[in-house]
Each structure stands twice: as structure tokens, then as C-alpha cells.
Scaffold this motif. Structure first.
Motif, PDB file in Angstrom:
ATOM      1  N   VAL A   6      -6.476   4.451  -1.258  1.00 37.09           N
ATOM      2  CA  VAL A   6      -7.173   3.536  -0.344  1.00 37.09           C
ATOM      3  C   VAL A   6      -7.806   4.393   0.737  1.00 37.09           C
ATOM      4  O   VAL A   6      -7.137   5.237   1.343  1.00 37.09           O
ATOM      5  CB  VAL A   6      -6.183   2.508   0.252  1.00 37.09           C
ATOM      6  CG1 VAL A   6      -6.801   1.770   1.430  1.00 37.09           C
ATOM      7  CG2 VAL A   6      -5.753   1.526  -0.836  1.00 37.09           C
ATOM      8  N   ARG A  18       6.251  17.407  -2.232  1.00 35.61           N
ATOM      9  CA  ARG A  18       6.302  16.028  -1.734  1.00 35.61           C
ATOM     10  C   ARG A  18       6.271  15.019  -2.876  1.00 35.61           C
ATOM     11  O   ARG A  18       6.948  14.015  -2.845  1.00 35.61           O
ATOM     12  CB  ARG A  18       5.135  15.765  -0.776  1.00 35.61           C
ATOM     13  CG  ARG A  18       5.119  14.357  -0.189  1.00 35.61           C
ATOM     14  CD  ARG A  18       6.280  14.111   0.779  1.00 35.61           C
ATOM     15  NE  ARG A  18       6.540  12.690   0.982  1.00 35.61           N
ATOM     16  CZ  ARG A  18       7.490  12.201   1.775  1.00 35.61           C
ATOM     17  NH1 ARG A  18       8.268  13.006   2.459  1.00 35.61           N
ATOM     18  NH2 ARG A  18       7.677  10.904   1.896  1.00 35.61           N
ATOM     19  N   ALA A  70       8.069   1.202  -1.740  1.00 35.89           N
ATOM     20  CA  ALA A  70       7.297   0.249  -2.552  1.00 35.89           C
ATOM     21  C   ALA A  70       8.144  -0.293  -3.703  1.00 35.89           C
ATOM     22  O   ALA A  70       8.166  -1.505  -3.978  1.00 35.89           O
ATOM     23  CB  ALA A  70       6.039   0.922  -3.096  1.00 35.89           C
ATOM     24  N   GLY A  80       5.656   4.639  -3.400  1.00 32.94           N
ATOM     25  CA  GLY A  80       6.836   5.504  -3.380  1.00 32.94           C
ATOM     26  C   GLY A  80       8.127   4.712  -3.395  1.00 32.94           C
ATOM     27  O   GLY A  80       8.191   3.607  -3.943  1.00 32.94           O
ATOM     28  N   LEU A 129       0.862  -1.188   0.000  1.00 32.37           N
ATOM     29  CA  LEU A 129       0.000   0.000   0.000  1.00 32.37           C
ATOM     30  C   LEU A 129       0.896   1.235   0.000  1.00 32.37           C
ATOM     31  O   LEU A 129       1.618   1.488   0.963  1.00 32.37           O
ATOM     32  CB  LEU A 129      -0.923  -0.022   1.224  1.00 32.37           C
ATOM     33  CG  LEU A 129      -1.718   1.256   1.491  1.00 32.37           C
ATOM     34  CD1 LEU A 129      -2.516   1.698   0.264  1.00 32.37           C
ATOM     35  CD2 LEU A 129      -2.643   1.063   2.675  1.00 32.37           C
ATOM     36  N   GLY A 130       0.828   2.009  -1.095  1.00 27.69           N
ATOM     37  CA  GLY A 130       1.721   3.153  -1.296  1.00 27.69           C
ATOM     38  C   GLY A 130       2.657   2.800  -2.441  1.00 27.69           C
ATOM     39  O   GLY A 130       3.074   1.647  -2.578  1.00 27.69           O
ATOM     40  N   GLU A 161      -1.764   6.168  -4.794  1.00 23.93           N
ATOM     41  CA  GLU A 161      -2.561   7.339  -5.149  1.00 23.93           C
ATOM     42  C   GLU A 161      -1.919   8.081  -6.314  1.00 23.93           C
ATOM     43  O   GLU A 161      -2.604   8.744  -7.092  1.00 23.93           O
ATOM     44  CB  GLU A 161      -2.622   8.245  -3.913  1.00 23.93           C
ATOM     45  CG  GLU A 161      -3.682   9.276  -3.975  1.00 23.93           C
ATOM     46  CD  GLU A 161      -3.902   9.966  -2.630  1.00 23.93           C
ATOM     47  OE1 GLU A 161      -3.190   9.654  -1.647  1.00 23.93           O
ATOM     48  OE2 GLU A 161      -4.791  10.813  -2.585  1.00 23.93           O
TER      49      GLU A 161
HETATM   50  P1  FAD Z   1       6.956   7.909  -0.162  1.00 22.08           P
HETATM   51  O1  FAD Z   1       8.098   7.851  -1.098  1.00 22.08           O
HETATM   52  O2  FAD Z   1       6.443   9.232   0.262  1.00 22.08           O
HETATM   53  O3  FAD Z   1       5.752   7.081  -0.799  1.00 22.08           O
HETATM   54  C1  FAD Z   1       4.488   7.003  -0.196  1.00 22.08           C
HETATM   55  C2  FAD Z   1       3.491   6.617  -1.252  1.00 22.08           C
HETATM   56  O4  FAD Z   1       2.272   6.203  -0.644  1.00 22.08           O
HETATM   57  C3  FAD Z   1       3.120   7.730  -2.211  1.00 22.08           C
HETATM   58  O5  FAD Z   1       3.135   7.225  -3.517  1.00 22.08           O
HETATM   59  C4  FAD Z   1       1.700   8.102  -1.784  1.00 22.08           C
HETATM   60  O6  FAD Z   1       0.934   8.651  -2.824  1.00 22.08           O
HETATM   61  C5  FAD Z   1       1.182   6.752  -1.370  1.00 22.08           C
HETATM   62  N1  FAD Z   1       0.011   6.767  -0.474  1.00 22.08           N
HETATM   63  C6  FAD Z   1      -0.086   7.321   0.756  1.00 22.08           C
HETATM   64  N2  FAD Z   1      -1.315   7.116   1.276  1.00 22.08           N
HETATM   65  C7  FAD Z   1      -2.009   6.405   0.345  1.00 22.08           C
HETATM   66  C8  FAD Z   1      -3.343   5.881   0.284  1.00 22.08           C
HETATM   67  N3  FAD Z   1      -4.209   6.045   1.294  1.00 22.08           N
HETATM   68  N4  FAD Z   1      -3.708   5.220  -0.821  1.00 22.08           N
HETATM   69  C9  FAD Z   1      -2.837   5.035  -1.858  1.00 22.08           C
HETATM   70  N5  FAD Z   1      -1.583   5.509  -1.849  1.00 22.08           N
HETATM   71  C10 FAD Z   1      -1.174   6.180  -0.762  1.00 22.08           C
HETATM   72  N6  FAD Z   1      15.935  11.645   1.794  1.00 22.08           N
HETATM   73  C11 FAD Z   1      17.293  11.605   1.865  1.00 22.08           C
HETATM   74  O7  FAD Z   1      17.852  10.811   2.640  1.00 22.08           O
HETATM   75  N7  FAD Z   1      18.058  12.450   1.099  1.00 22.08           N
HETATM   76  C12 FAD Z   1      17.500  13.340   0.244  1.00 22.08           C
HETATM   77  O8  FAD Z   1      18.223  14.078  -0.428  1.00 22.08           O
HETATM   78  C13 FAD Z   1      16.087  13.411   0.154  1.00 22.08           C
HETATM   79  N8  FAD Z   1      15.487  14.282  -0.706  1.00 22.08           N
HETATM   80  C14 FAD Z   1      14.130  14.365  -0.730  1.00 22.08           C
HETATM   81  C15 FAD Z   1      13.531  15.304  -1.570  1.00 22.08           C
HETATM   82  C16 FAD Z   1      12.140  15.432  -1.600  1.00 22.08           C
HETATM   83  C17 FAD Z   1      11.518  16.429  -2.498  1.00 22.08           C
HETATM   84  C18 FAD Z   1      11.328  14.618  -0.764  1.00 22.08           C
HETATM   85  C19 FAD Z   1       9.836  14.789  -0.753  1.00 22.08           C
HETATM   86  C20 FAD Z   1      11.918  13.674   0.061  1.00 22.08           C
HETATM   87  C21 FAD Z   1      13.311  13.530   0.078  1.00 22.08           C
HETATM   88  N9  FAD Z   1      13.948  12.589   0.903  1.00 22.08           N
HETATM   89  C22 FAD Z   1      15.322  12.530   0.972  1.00 22.08           C
HETATM   90  C23 FAD Z   1      13.147  11.685   1.738  1.00 22.08           C
HETATM   91  C24 FAD Z   1      12.793  10.404   0.984  1.00 22.08           C
HETATM   92  O9  FAD Z   1      12.362  10.683  -0.300  1.00 22.08           O
HETATM   93  C25 FAD Z   1      11.732   9.652   1.764  1.00 22.08           C
HETATM   94  O10 FAD Z   1      12.330   9.247   2.983  1.00 22.08           O
HETATM   95  C26 FAD Z   1      11.198   8.445   0.989  1.00 22.08           C
HETATM   96  O11 FAD Z   1      10.539   8.839  -0.178  1.00 22.08           O
HETATM   97  C27 FAD Z   1      10.248   7.626   1.860  1.00 22.08           C
HETATM   98  O12 FAD Z   1       9.755   6.570   1.098  1.00 22.08           O
HETATM   99  P2  FAD Z   1       8.318   5.933   1.403  1.00 22.08           P
HETATM  100  O13 FAD Z   1       8.107   4.893   0.352  1.00 22.08           O
HETATM  101  O14 FAD Z   1       8.221   5.590   2.835  1.00 22.08           O
HETATM  102  O15 FAD Z   1       7.286   7.122   1.178  1.00 22.08           O
END
Ligand code: FAD
Length: 427
Positions: free
Chosen positions: A94, A145, A16, A13, A10-11, A38
Motif C-alpha cells: 500500500v 525481518r 494480522a 504479519g 493492512l499488513g 507486501e
Molecule cells: P510484522 O509481523 O512485522 O508484520 C508487518 C507486516 O506488514 C509485514 O507483513 C509487512 O510486509 C507488512 N507491511 C508493512 N507495510 C506495508 C505496506 N505499506 N503495504 C503492505 N504491507 C505492509 N518477539 C518475541 O517476543 N520473542 C521472540 O523470540 C521474537 N523473535 C523474533 C525474531 C525475528 C527474526 C523477528 C523479525 C522478530 C521477532 N520477534 C520476537 C518480534 C515479533 O516477531 C514482532 O513483535 C511481531 O512480528 C510484530 O507483529 P506485527 O504484525 O506488528 O508486525
């Protein structure tokens, strides 16, 4: 109507994408795994959004930064998911989860059931409204984001060349976006309440270096105050910002980076939460044995520090995701606990730094703060627990990572300061 999968992520990013890669390496059958996101794009390397994506020339665009290019591995394009029989359910939010019945309900009304769920919902950007300021929806106020935010920022930037941008927030999103705005020939003023930039990580001395560098690029800093309201024209566009200390700044655009909040809402009351995230054990398994959590949303035991932490960094998202899949798929007796060394990096202008470990205790700075080769160690309870380095080589970064993991006893702080980077290189 509904569909059933063995594994659901779920998600969609960073976490995933890396989880899907690990599933494919370990071998799953076609149709067993689906990713629900999403966003309307297959998983991509989110850090690119505030760096290469914002460059005025040779800017990074999909498909070039789909996961897992960030670790020099295969690039997982939509075609890759198809070829591997992994279902991408994109553009789908979701809206509720039932961990007892093992089902997810999408906003479109579809029920998707799973045997094992990996929650990788990440976090969302905090809005100004949550701090009592209205006006986030103006066409020239930007957040950062996801790809939709970054695409919007590019178009707002393009309409503001030569104009004034106000960046609200002095964390890494504010710092990276401010650098990109300057590169796009926009005048930047940064506003934040703390005494210096990157307050959660930088010491005043380290922050001073970066602030001076930014000032040399024309960036202005207004510290110790916050945004209090906007002035708008008749079309609703922001024309000026008013700060709490009474300062009025004319603005052609505003970029807001004031922190994030983990997306836990679907699981509140169903899974144990801690540190604002979903609590997991060393296998990234939540309080429900069929549900795992990874990435920004997970609060996991950091063995090295003996406590639960929630990290908001890309390396932790990648590695926790892979670890969860290993824990799900590996034979029970081969499963180890996640043993993670916290790592964070950023790149701005021509600068780039890396940080490993924990920034607690006494700080020892070393190197040449007037040049580009300096760093710091953090010593807590007599042991080295954290290391920072600007402008290092691959070998130097590997050395500070290694020394931080080893946590050597530091008997003589003055000697550590004298040796500087040499200390890490000699371990
Ligand atoms: P995410 O990548 O945020 O993915 C979450 C996903 O879940 C998204 O696709 C979202 O749409 C989806 N989602 C959420 N809720 C729902 C729902 N209810 N239904 C369906 N889908 C849903 N970290 C570093 O260490 N160095 C860096 O230089 C750095 N640069 C960054 C620059 C930016 C612009 C950003 C935003 C972050 C940066 N980060 C950096 C942090 C890093 O990108 C995050 O730690 C990482 O993306 C986390 O991954 P994740 O899969 O947990 O969450």
C-alpha cells in the motif's frame, strides 16, 4: 478500479494472522475481510525466522509455522483463508492511505476501501546507511525481518561454512542469529557499542552469563565500538569490516541487527503518533474512530504502568490484535480496555528465558549463575514490577508472570533475594 470491504487489515504479519483468527471466531461473512500484505506469504510466526528456520537440520519451513501455531491454535494456511472467505491480497504494497475517505491505494494502482481499518504494518529493520555506513546492498550482508531476509541468510550461511561471520548489534536479533551461525559451523564475532549484550533488558550480571555461554561456543565479543566501513572485492562482496576503534576483521559474511523502526509513514499527519508508533486507546482505536492499530506499530496504554508504551514483542502483537477485533465486534457495554502484562522471551542454543513486566528500579538476582537456573526481580517504588527467569518450567514461568502482575510490596529485599524463585512460587 477498486474493491470494497467491511474490514481491512493492512499488513500481513503476526498481528494480522491473530486478528483474522479472532474475526473468524466471532463470525464474519465471506467477502467482508481482506488482508493486504507486501509479503507473498500468508501470515506466519515471525520469531521462527531466527530460530527453527536457521537450523541446518530439520529446519522449520512454511507451512509449518503459519499463525496461529505459536499459541497452539489452528494453523491458518492459505487454504484456511479461502475456506473462511477471507481475501489475501499478497505481494501488494500500500503506497498511500486516506483515512478521511477510508481508502488505501496500492502500488499497482488499485483503490481498496474499508469501513474499519486495522493497521498492522509492524516495523522494518534499520539499515546501516541510517547510521552513516554504506554497503548494505553487498550480496553477503544480511538483515533479518522477513522470510525473504531469512531465506537469503540461509543461502549466504550455506556458502560460508567454516568461514567468519561478523554480527553487528547485541540485541536479541544479533544474539539469536549469532547462535544460529555457530550451529551452522561458522566462526562468529559480535560487535556492539554497549558494555554488554541485550542492554535494553539484561543487567550486567545476566548478560555476563549469556556472554560466557557464547564464548564457550567460540563466539568472540568486541564491545564499545561500532562498524565504520567495509572492504569489498571487485565483485562488491564484503571481505573485511573496519571498526571505529581501528580494528580490521576479515569477513565472509556480515549479519546486521541494529534495531527497527515502526512502519507509520502512511499515517503521518493523519493519525496521532506517540513513542514512534500510532497512538491508540484501550480498545486499540486510533485518533480516527474507524482505524485501529495493533502489534509493533501501536503505542498503547499499559494499564499496569499507567503509561503509553510501544512494544516490539510477539505476544503483544498477538494479544493486541485479538483485543482490537474483540473491541470492534463485541457489544459496546461488554468492551473492556486492553490490560496487558508485557512479556518477552528468547531461545538460543539450549537456553531459553522469559521476562515479564518492567525492568526499572533496583534489581535482585537469585539462583545459580554457574548452572542454568537463575533469575532476577526488579523492585520499583517498593513494589515488584519485573521478573526474569532462565530455564524455567511452565509452572515457574506462570508463577513469575502472576507475581509480576500482582506487583506485591517488597519490604525486605534481602529476604526476596534469599527466597528467589520460591517467592514467586509461593504467591
Ligand atoms: P510484522 O509481523 O512485522 O508484520 C508487518 C507486516 O506488514 C509485514 O507483513 C509487512 O510486509 C507488512 N507491511 C508493512 N507495510 C506495508 C505496506 N505499506 N503495504 C503492505 N504491507 C505492509 N518477539 C518475541 O517476543 N520473542 C521472540 O523470540 C521474537 N523473535 C523474533 C525474531 C525475528 C527474526 C523477528 C523479525 C522478530 C521477532 N520477534 C520476537 C518480534 C515479533 O516477531 C514482532 O513483535 C511481531 O512480528 C510484530 O507483529 P506485527 O504484525 O506488528 O508486525
Amino acid at each position: 478500479m477498486g474493491r470494497a470491504f467491511v474490514y481491512v487489515i493492512l499488513g500481513g504479519g503476526v498481528a494480522a494472522g491473530y486478528a483474522a483468527f479472532e474475526f473468524s471466531k466471532r463470525g464474519i461473512s465471506h467477502g467482508e475481510l481482506c488482508i493486504i500484505s507486501e509479503e507473498t506469504f500468508a501470515p506466519y510466526e515471525r520469531p521462527a525466522l531466527s530460530k527453527g528456520f536457521l537450523l541446518p537440520e530439520d529446519s522449520a519451513r512454511l507451512p509449518s509455522f503459519h499463525t496461529c501455531v505459536g499459541t497452539n491454535e489452528e494453523r491458518l494456511t492459505p487454504k484456511w483463508y479461502k475456506e473462511h472467505g477471507i481475501e489475501l491480497v499478497l505481494g501488494t504494497r500500500v503506497k498511500s492511505a486516506d483515512v478521511r475517505r477510508k481508502t488505501l491505494l496500492t502500488a499497482a494502482g488499485e483503490t481498496i476501501s474499508y469501513k474499519i481499518l486495522i493497521v498492522a504494518t509492524g516495523a522494518r529493520a534499520l539499515k546501516l546507511e541510517e547510521f552513516g555506513v554504506n554497503g548494505s546492498d553487498a550480496e553477503n550482508v544480511c538483515y533479518m525481518r522477513d522470510l525473504a531476509d531469512a531465506t537469503r541468510l540461509v543461502s549466504v550461511m550455506q556458502s560460508c561454512v567454516g568461514g567468519n561471520a561478523i554480527v553487528i548489534g547485541g540485541g536479541y536479533i544479533g544474539m539469536e542469529c549469532a547462535a544460529s551461525l555457530v550451529i551452522n559451523k561458522i566462526n562468529v564475532t559480535m560487535v556492539f557499542p554497549e558494555a554488554h549484550c541485550m542492554p535494553r533488558l539484561f543487567t550486567p550480571k545476566i548478560a555476563g552469563y549469556y556472554e560466557d555461554f557464547y564464548k564457550s561456543k567460540g563466539v568472540k565479543f568486541i564491545k564499545g565500538t561500532v562498524l565504520s566501513s567495509f572492504e569489498n572485492d571487485t565483485s562488491g562482496k564484503v571481505t573485511a569490516v573496519i571498526l571505529r576503534d581501528g580494528t580490521r576483521l576479515t569477513a565472509d559474511m556480515v549479519m546486521v541487527g541494529i534495531g527497527i523502526r515502526p512502519n507509520t509513514i502512511l499515517f503521518e499527519g493523519q493519525l496521532t503518533l506517540e513513542k514512534g508508533g500510532i497512538k491508540v486507546n484501550g480498545h486499540m482505536q486510533t485518533s480516527n474512530s474507524s482505524v485501529y492499530a495493533v502489534g509493533d506499530v501501536a503505542a498503547f496504554p499499559v494499564k499496569l504502568f499507567g503509561e503509553i508504551r510501544r512494544l516490539e514483542h510477539v505476544d503483544s502483537a498477538r494479544k493486541s490484535a485479538r483485543h482490537a477485533v474483540a473491541a470492534i465486534m463485541a457489544p459496546e457495554k461488554t468492551r473492556g480496555d486492553f490490560d496487558y502484562l508485557p512479556f518477552f522471551y528468547s531461545r538460543v542454543f539450549t537456553l531459553s528465558w522469559q521476562f515479564y513486566g518492567d525492568n526499572v528500579g533496583e534489581v535482585v538476582h537469585y539462583g545459580d549463575f554457574s548452572g542454568r537456573s537463575f533469575g532476577a526481580y526488579w523492585i520499583n517504588k517498593g513494589k515488584l514490577v519485573g521478573s526474569f527467569l532462565e530455564g524455567g518450567t511452565k509452572e515457574e514461568y506462570e508463577a513469575i508472570a502472576k507475581v509480576t502482575r500482582l506487583q506485591p510490596v517488597v519490604a525486605d529485599i534481602a529476604e526476596l533475594e534469599r527466597q528467589g524463585l520460591g517467592f514467586a512460587l509461593s504467591v
